[in-house]
Enzyme design. Sequence first.
Site, PDB file in Angstrom:
ATOM      1  N   ASP A 169      38.501  33.435  50.911  1.00 30.79           N
ATOM      2  CA  ASP A 169      37.790  34.051  49.794  1.00 30.79           C
ATOM      3  C   ASP A 169      38.479  35.342  49.368  1.00 30.79           C
ATOM      4  O   ASP A 169      39.692  35.467  49.463  1.00 30.79           O
ATOM      5  CB  ASP A 169      36.334  34.296  50.209  1.00 30.79           C
ATOM      6  CG  ASP A 169      35.359  34.081  49.067  1.00 30.79           C
ATOM      7  OD1 ASP A 169      35.367  34.891  48.123  1.00 30.79           O
ATOM      8  OD2 ASP A 169      34.602  33.101  49.102  1.00 30.79           O
ATOM      9  N   ASP A 197      44.949  42.419  57.809  1.00 30.51           N
ATOM     10  CA  ASP A 197      43.605  42.967  57.579  1.00 30.51           C
ATOM     11  C   ASP A 197      42.988  42.333  56.330  1.00 30.51           C
ATOM     12  O   ASP A 197      43.438  42.583  55.216  1.00 30.51           O
ATOM     13  CB  ASP A 197      43.686  44.480  57.411  1.00 30.51           C
ATOM     14  CG  ASP A 197      42.313  45.126  57.273  1.00 30.51           C
ATOM     15  OD1 ASP A 197      41.299  44.392  57.319  1.00 30.51           O
ATOM     16  OD2 ASP A 197      42.249  46.364  57.123  1.00 30.51           O
ATOM     17  N   HIS A 210      32.093  38.541  47.628  1.00 27.27           N
ATOM     18  CA  HIS A 210      31.794  37.124  47.852  1.00 27.27           C
ATOM     19  C   HIS A 210      32.056  36.674  49.283  1.00 27.27           C
ATOM     20  O   HIS A 210      31.225  36.043  49.932  1.00 27.27           O
ATOM     21  CB  HIS A 210      32.627  36.302  46.863  1.00 27.27           C
ATOM     22  CG  HIS A 210      32.159  34.912  46.677  1.00 27.27           C
ATOM     23  ND1 HIS A 210      32.731  33.840  47.329  1.00 27.27           N
ATOM     24  CD2 HIS A 210      31.173  34.411  45.918  1.00 27.27           C
ATOM     25  CE1 HIS A 210      32.121  32.730  46.957  1.00 27.27           C
ATOM     26  NE2 HIS A 210      31.179  33.046  46.096  1.00 27.27           N
ATOM     27  N   GLY A 228      19.883  39.534  58.094  1.00 31.26           N
ATOM     28  CA  GLY A 228      19.224  38.331  58.582  1.00 31.26           C
ATOM     29  C   GLY A 228      20.041  37.675  59.682  1.00 31.26           C
ATOM     30  O   GLY A 228      20.896  38.304  60.312  1.00 31.26           O
ATOM     31  N   TRP A 270      35.474  27.928  46.204  1.00 33.10           N
ATOM     32  CA  TRP A 270      36.274  28.189  45.012  1.00 33.10           C
ATOM     33  C   TRP A 270      36.973  26.898  44.605  1.00 33.10           C
ATOM     34  O   TRP A 270      36.964  25.907  45.310  1.00 33.10           O
ATOM     35  CB  TRP A 270      37.294  29.292  45.277  1.00 33.10           C
ATOM     36  CG  TRP A 270      38.120  29.091  46.510  1.00 33.10           C
ATOM     37  CD1 TRP A 270      37.830  29.518  47.773  1.00 33.10           C
ATOM     38  CD2 TRP A 270      39.361  28.365  46.617  1.00 33.10           C
ATOM     39  NE1 TRP A 270      38.804  29.126  48.661  1.00 33.10           N
ATOM     40  CE2 TRP A 270      39.765  28.413  47.979  1.00 33.10           C
ATOM     41  CE3 TRP A 270      40.166  27.698  45.709  1.00 33.10           C
ATOM     42  CZ2 TRP A 270      40.932  27.814  48.439  1.00 33.10           C
ATOM     43  CZ3 TRP A 270      41.339  27.093  46.167  1.00 33.10           C
ATOM     44  CH2 TRP A 270      41.707  27.157  47.525  1.00 33.10           C
ATOM     45  N   PRO A 272      39.089  24.943  40.737  1.00 37.00           N
ATOM     46  CA  PRO A 272      39.431  25.075  39.318  1.00 37.00           C
ATOM     47  C   PRO A 272      38.240  25.556  38.503  1.00 37.00           C
ATOM     48  O   PRO A 272      37.092  25.529  38.961  1.00 37.00           O
ATOM     49  CB  PRO A 272      39.829  23.646  38.922  1.00 37.00           C
ATOM     50  CG  PRO A 272      40.130  22.951  40.195  1.00 37.00           C
ATOM     51  CD  PRO A 272      39.251  23.573  41.230  1.00 37.00           C
ATOM     52  N   ASP A 322      37.522  17.681  39.763  1.00 34.50           N
ATOM     53  CA  ASP A 322      38.011  18.695  40.693  1.00 34.50           C
ATOM     54  C   ASP A 322      38.752  17.966  41.818  1.00 34.50           C
ATOM     55  O   ASP A 322      38.153  17.235  42.605  1.00 34.50           O
ATOM     56  CB  ASP A 322      36.827  19.487  41.249  1.00 34.50           C
ATOM     57  CG  ASP A 322      37.241  20.597  42.198  1.00 34.50           C
ATOM     58  OD1 ASP A 322      38.319  20.499  42.809  1.00 34.50           O
ATOM     59  OD2 ASP A 322      36.462  21.559  42.343  1.00 34.50           O
ATOM     60  N   SER A 387      28.382  28.299  46.047  1.00 36.05           N
ATOM     61  CA  SER A 387      29.069  29.266  46.907  1.00 36.05           C
ATOM     62  C   SER A 387      28.248  29.574  48.145  1.00 36.05           C
ATOM     63  O   SER A 387      28.793  29.843  49.208  1.00 36.05           O
ATOM     64  CB  SER A 387      29.295  30.572  46.154  1.00 36.05           C
ATOM     65  OG  SER A 387      30.382  30.477  45.295  1.00 36.05           O
TER      66      SER A 387
END
Length: 763
Positions: A169, A197, A210, A228, A270, A272, A322, A387
Amino acid sequence: MNSHLAIFFILQFLLCTWIKQVLTSDKIYTNTWAVNILGGEQAARELADLHNFDYRGPVGSLPDLYIFSHKNIKARSKRSADEHQSLLTTHPNIIWAEQQIAKSRRRRGYEVISDPLFDKQWYLKNKGQTRERCKSQYAGDNFEQLDINVVKAWNLNVTGAGVVVSILDDGLEHSHPDLSRNYDSLASYDFNSGDSDPAPRYSQDNINKHGTRCAGEVAAEINNNICGAGVAFNAKVGGIRMLDGDVTDAVEAGSLSYKPEHIDIYSSSWGPDDDGTTVDGPGQLALNAFKAGIEKGRGGLGSIFVWATGNGGRFQDYCSCDGYINSPYTISIGAVDNCGMKPWYSEACSGTLAVTYSSGDASGQFDKQIATTDLHGTCTQSHTGTSAAAPLAAGIFALVLEANKKLTWRDMQHLIVKTSKMVSPKDDEWQKNAAGYYVNPKFGFGALDTGGLVEMASRKDWKTAGTQHMCHTIKNDVNEFSAASTDSYIEASGCENDKGSCVTKLEHVHVVINLKKNRQRGQLSISLTSPHGTVSKILQKRPRDNSEEGFKNWAFLTVFHWGESPKGKWKLSINDQTKEGFTLVSWYMTFYGTCDNKISDPFKIQINESEICDKICKKGCPEVFFDSCELCEQYCDCTIGRCVKQCANDLITDNQLHLCKRSLEYQEEHTLNNLVARELKEQPVIGISMTAKFAIIFLALLAISAMVSGIAFFIANMPQSKTFAQGYRSVSRYPCTDTVEEGLIVDEDKSSLNSLETKIVKS
């Protein structure tokens, strides 16, 4: 008189003491006794009758131990029944007897969790948090069952321990207090900046939040009073930062193939553009990474690639456009809302394997979203989209891998197919295929059931999936123009006459289509019908797609024929809403599955497995076992040179070659240990005389004495606190802390915002 008073007071004292003991005792006596009697069950029954006890049976399988009860004694009392105890203990045939005490025992489960947002995590444990929304929006009363059923797995002590998940991500805030304990630096890398990193680039708009949100869904720590709970709260989580810059084929391939010997699960939210116009997929390098992952990842068991199906629902996008979803090597996960309905943003297609929970209400008035970790050490209750669904699935799969570490990448897909639960049963797109599975382009095989997955994966009779074969049909060169619609057919044999390609039971089906259309490609809809009548809607109308490119050997995927036989006539149906026509140039299919038709297949040799095992299976496996024993059901254990039905837990199962072998780490460690042992053996032994030893001890004592003297002198000459320079403060009063205000850039190397986005985040 005085003696009587003394006796009275003594009795009163004893009575009060007894009452106090009864009232304050925390012991609860039952009306049952455990009794040790020699002579067997008949003797126990006779003694029970003799003393007016009821015989209740033996104590499990323990010898000469039996349970008695007495109907004149309360089932629960703070007072022991000493008189009945005496009857039993004084009998000559009774060795031992004890009145049973009720003990306090609590379930070591996860019914109560202290994390502040746990009650907001309705998808982990639905206690009615969504009742009002579902009652006002939809009919039905089963919405409280709509969660991932994870508590069942937790109560089996399956929490993700020993499993590594990496989030591909825009970065991972590994210093977050709810993630730091489970952060795995070995599963992390920054492909955007080229360092180890994966921390996100901070900006005023917090755009790179994200990955941190997805990581919290997987492995946020439990019961630490922060945010949570993660689905797999004892799993390790890493971050691959690759979306905050130019995303090239090389970047994707590097991310998907990063440390496959260490990372078990790769989670990707993630792909196209979800704009309803794009047809795109992985490049050649990424395709190679997928192939290498399922062949070599996890020591040959195969990497688990989790993929979000996309958020193009508002544009009527369809996820079969996709290419990542069309890969048989990915587990494509869509979303379902908290009432079991398809969310407005979620894309449908026949490549969707399953769904799990996320947000759903477009107005936001009744929406229940995902609670997880956020940037700057904070929490959020507003993570959304597919997502959010994909990382939930990754966390679930981490639990499944802990329950059974020997599962292959295909085993995971088989488990999903077998255990997923139907949602929205009244939806008109559900159909039952010829193998008995219910499928739906909105939901795949249904919603993931964590408890069901873990339970089935843990079963002793679970058998790993057989060797996967690929069978290509003949290409149908049609080359015909159709004004509105056409049907085309292929007669398939399942490659039954080719023992290396034979498929009798389907898993995935690729439909490779070459089609020309001058404009408005999005007006096409395409379906595939199997010989058994199961229909796969491999393409639905996409109104925004005005492309003139058509489809150039595009491989559509369907999983809806799972378990069916490929043999027979397949029908491809194409419809053009514009009535302007198209040209179907050619099409063919690739079947993925297993060949288990041992009786009807004449090319299957009936072999003497024991004889081949004795001949071929040797310690170290000098010969490839599968080459000589292709149809053997057993595995050759290379560590002992003997055939076994199942590889031991400390060995890696190679399902392609039917071998049990040591891990690469074991081999490296074993080789290193041998080298060290050899070097130590070859080194000469240096002797030290007794005089030298005394000299060394004397010098050591002298050095210690000097050190103690120096410390004493320093303390004696230290200045008092009043002589400290102005402004000096003790560390205990002012602990060293560095704080960064929200919105400030803390990594100057990651301060540039790339405006060219070739991939979009699906949230």
